[in-house]
Scaffold this motif. Structure first.
Motif, PDB file in Angstrom:
ATOM      1  N   PHE A 156       6.247  -4.873  -9.012  1.00  0.00           N
ATOM      2  CA  PHE A 156       5.809  -5.867  -9.985  1.00  0.00           C
ATOM      3  C   PHE A 156       5.699  -7.202  -9.276  1.00  0.00           C
ATOM      4  CE2 PHE A 156       7.440  -2.580 -12.623  1.00  0.00           C
ATOM      5  CZ  PHE A 156       6.763  -2.660 -13.826  1.00  0.00           C
ATOM      6  N   LEU A 157       4.630  -7.951  -9.566  1.00  0.00           N
ATOM      7  CA  LEU A 157       4.440  -9.303  -9.056  1.00  0.00           C
ATOM      8  C   LEU A 157       3.907 -10.162 -10.189  1.00  0.00           C
ATOM      9  CD1 LEU A 157       2.597  -8.488  -5.703  1.00  0.00           C
ATOM     10  CD2 LEU A 157       5.014  -9.125  -5.970  1.00  0.00           C
ATOM     11  N   THR A 174      -2.981  -8.703 -17.105  1.00  0.00           N
ATOM     12  CA  THR A 174      -2.183  -7.803 -16.277  1.00  0.00           C
ATOM     13  C   THR A 174      -3.094  -6.861 -15.514  1.00  0.00           C
ATOM     14  OG1 THR A 174      -0.406  -7.907 -17.917  1.00  0.00           O
ATOM     15  CG2 THR A 174      -0.285  -6.138 -16.286  1.00  0.00           C
ATOM     16  N   GLY A 175      -2.955  -6.875 -14.178  1.00  0.00           N
ATOM     17  CA  GLY A 175      -3.739  -6.000 -13.318  1.00  0.00           C
ATOM     18  C   GLY A 175      -2.901  -4.828 -12.849  1.00  0.00           C
ATOM     19  N   ARG A 179       0.855  -1.197   0.000  1.00  0.00           N
ATOM     20  CA  ARG A 179       0.000   0.000   0.000  1.00  0.00           C
ATOM     21  C   ARG A 179       0.880   1.231   0.000  1.00  0.00           C
ATOM     22  NH1 ARG A 179      -5.680  -1.003   1.755  1.00  0.00           N
ATOM     23  NH2 ARG A 179      -5.894  -2.586   0.165  1.00  0.00           N
ATOM     24  N   GLY A 180       0.527   2.198  -0.819  1.00  0.00           N
ATOM     25  CA  GLY A 180       1.332   3.402  -0.972  1.00  0.00           C
ATOM     26  C   GLY A 180       2.239   3.343  -2.191  1.00  0.00           C
ATOM     27  N   THR A 181       2.259   2.184  -2.839  1.00  0.00           N
ATOM     28  CA  THR A 181       3.082   1.978  -4.033  1.00  0.00           C
ATOM     29  C   THR A 181       2.205   1.431  -5.151  1.00  0.00           C
ATOM     30  OG1 THR A 181       4.966   1.383  -2.630  1.00  0.00           O
ATOM     31  CG2 THR A 181       5.087   0.724  -4.932  1.00  0.00           C
ATOM     32  N   PRO A 182       2.315   1.940  -6.360  1.00  0.00           N
ATOM     33  CA  PRO A 182       1.596   1.322  -7.478  1.00  0.00           C
ATOM     34  C   PRO A 182       2.109  -0.105  -7.694  1.00  0.00           C
ATOM     35  CG  PRO A 182       2.566   3.432  -8.123  1.00  0.00           C
ATOM     36  CD  PRO A 182       3.108   3.091  -6.787  1.00  0.00           C
ATOM     37  N   VAL A 183       1.192  -1.009  -8.082  1.00  0.00           N
ATOM     38  CA  VAL A 183       1.552  -2.419  -8.262  1.00  0.00           C
ATOM     39  C   VAL A 183       1.037  -2.906  -9.614  1.00  0.00           C
ATOM     40  CG1 VAL A 183       1.347  -4.771  -7.331  1.00  0.00           C
ATOM     41  CG2 VAL A 183       1.389  -2.811  -5.760  1.00  0.00           C
ATOM     42  N   VAL A 184       1.895  -3.625 -10.329  1.00  0.00           N
ATOM     43  CA  VAL A 184       1.534  -4.265 -11.592  1.00  0.00           C
ATOM     44  C   VAL A 184       1.630  -5.772 -11.370  1.00  0.00           C
ATOM     45  CG1 VAL A 184       2.157  -4.573 -14.020  1.00  0.00           C
ATOM     46  CG2 VAL A 184       2.435  -2.335 -12.923  1.00  0.00           C
ATOM     47  N   VAL A 185       0.537  -6.479 -11.666  1.00  0.00           N
ATOM     48  CA  VAL A 185       0.488  -7.931 -11.473  1.00  0.00           C
ATOM     49  C   VAL A 185       0.252  -8.592 -12.824  1.00  0.00           C
ATOM     50  CG1 VAL A 185      -0.690  -9.845 -10.340  1.00  0.00           C
ATOM     51  CG2 VAL A 185      -0.426  -7.665  -9.137  1.00  0.00           C
ATOM     52  N   ASN A 186       1.182  -9.456 -13.219  1.00  0.00           N
ATOM     53  CA  ASN A 186       1.069 -10.156 -14.499  1.00  0.00           C
ATOM     54  C   ASN A 186       0.756 -11.625 -14.263  1.00  0.00           C
ATOM     55  OD1 ASN A 186       2.991 -11.703 -16.853  1.00  0.00           O
ATOM     56  ND2 ASN A 186       1.467 -10.243 -17.526  1.00  0.00           N
ATOM     57  N   LYS A 187      -0.399 -12.074 -14.774  1.00  0.00           N
ATOM     58  CA  LYS A 187      -0.780 -13.485 -14.713  1.00  0.00           C
ATOM     59  C   LYS A 187      -0.234 -14.177 -15.959  1.00  0.00           C
ATOM     60  CE  LYS A 187      -4.774 -15.228 -15.952  1.00  0.00           C
ATOM     61  NZ  LYS A 187      -6.167 -15.638 -16.058  1.00  0.00           N
ATOM     62  N   VAL A 228      -7.694  -4.197 -15.600  1.00  0.00           N
ATOM     63  CA  VAL A 228      -7.095  -5.477 -15.965  1.00  0.00           C
ATOM     64  C   VAL A 228      -7.066  -5.554 -17.486  1.00  0.00           C
ATOM     65  CG1 VAL A 228      -7.274  -7.995 -15.881  1.00  0.00           C
ATOM     66  CG2 VAL A 228      -7.893  -6.647 -13.869  1.00  0.00           C
ATOM     67  N   LYS A 229      -5.866  -5.699 -18.033  1.00  0.00           N
ATOM     68  CA  LYS A 229      -5.708  -5.872 -19.482  1.00  0.00           C
ATOM     69  C   LYS A 229      -5.662  -7.362 -19.770  1.00  0.00           C
ATOM     70  CE  LYS A 229      -2.636  -5.149 -23.431  1.00  0.00           C
ATOM     71  NZ  LYS A 229      -3.103  -6.324 -24.130  1.00  0.00           N
TER      72      LYS A 229
END
Length: 191
Positions: A112-113, A159-160, A76-84, A171-172
């Motif tokens: 990134f996760l 990708t979220g 929290r406090g940081t932008p996050v990119v999640v790639n499935k 979500v792309k």
């Protein structure tokens, strides 16, 4: 006759869609020049939570939705990119170099996760040995993380983008064709 043609066209389109996510070493991107040592290189002057992500670069993490949710809370406090992604997915292989380069470039500002869904740990480890990532991926064999946090149905890749507030902004579904397109979506939806 028209209904028969429409059914044939639908079947052909479905076959093409399914074949685009096929596995095999000849599908998608060849081995990357991004190495495991690149993936785990320290991030100087990054916040501790982002340094921790880099320290876990290219690892597969267990713990399911609980561990993944705790990580999002910590970020929290940081932008996050999640790639499935999945090892059997050709478009995932093709877009990995874009995630490698963008995460390497801005990993000190954006988290990134990865989420390895509908896959086996052995296949995922082999995949990551050829295409290493500068961030960890959570094992999600039954797509529970995907269902709870990304709501991206069955599409691979997906990708979220989470805002610093923790809100899922977008979500792309589908593959990124370039690092520039990925970076633009990060600016648009996460930052």
């Amino acid at each position: 006759m028209t209904l028969k043609l429409a059914i044939s066209a639908t079947v052909a389109a479905l076959a093409l869609a399914v074949s685009s996510c096929g596995g095999g070493d000849d599908v998608g991107n060849p081995d990357s020049e991004f190495s495991v040592s690149d993936a785990t290189a320290p991030l100087d002057a990054a916040p501790p939570q982002l340094q921790a992500i880099r320290e876990q670069g290219n690892q597969l993490l267990d713990g399911g939705t609980r561990a993944f949710g705790a990580r999002l809370d910590d970020l929290r406090g940081t932008p996050v990119v999640v790639n499935k992604w999945a090892s059997w997915c050709g478009p995932c292989r093709a877009e990995f170099p874009h995630f490698q380069s963008v995460a390497d470039e801005i990993g000190g500002e954006v988290a990134f996760l990865g989420v390895d869904s509908n896959d086996s740990a052995d296949a995922a480890e082999t995949f990551l040995s050829r295409l290493p990532l500068p961030y960890p991926s959570y094992l999600d064999p039954d797509q529970e993380i995907n269902k709870q946090f990304l709501d991206s149905a069955v599409a691979f890749p997906a990708t979220g983008f989470f805002r610093a507030s923790g809100e899922l902004a977008y979500v792309k579904l589908g593959q990124y064709e370039s690092a520039e397109a990925l970076a633009a979506d990060i600016e648009r939806y996460a930052r």
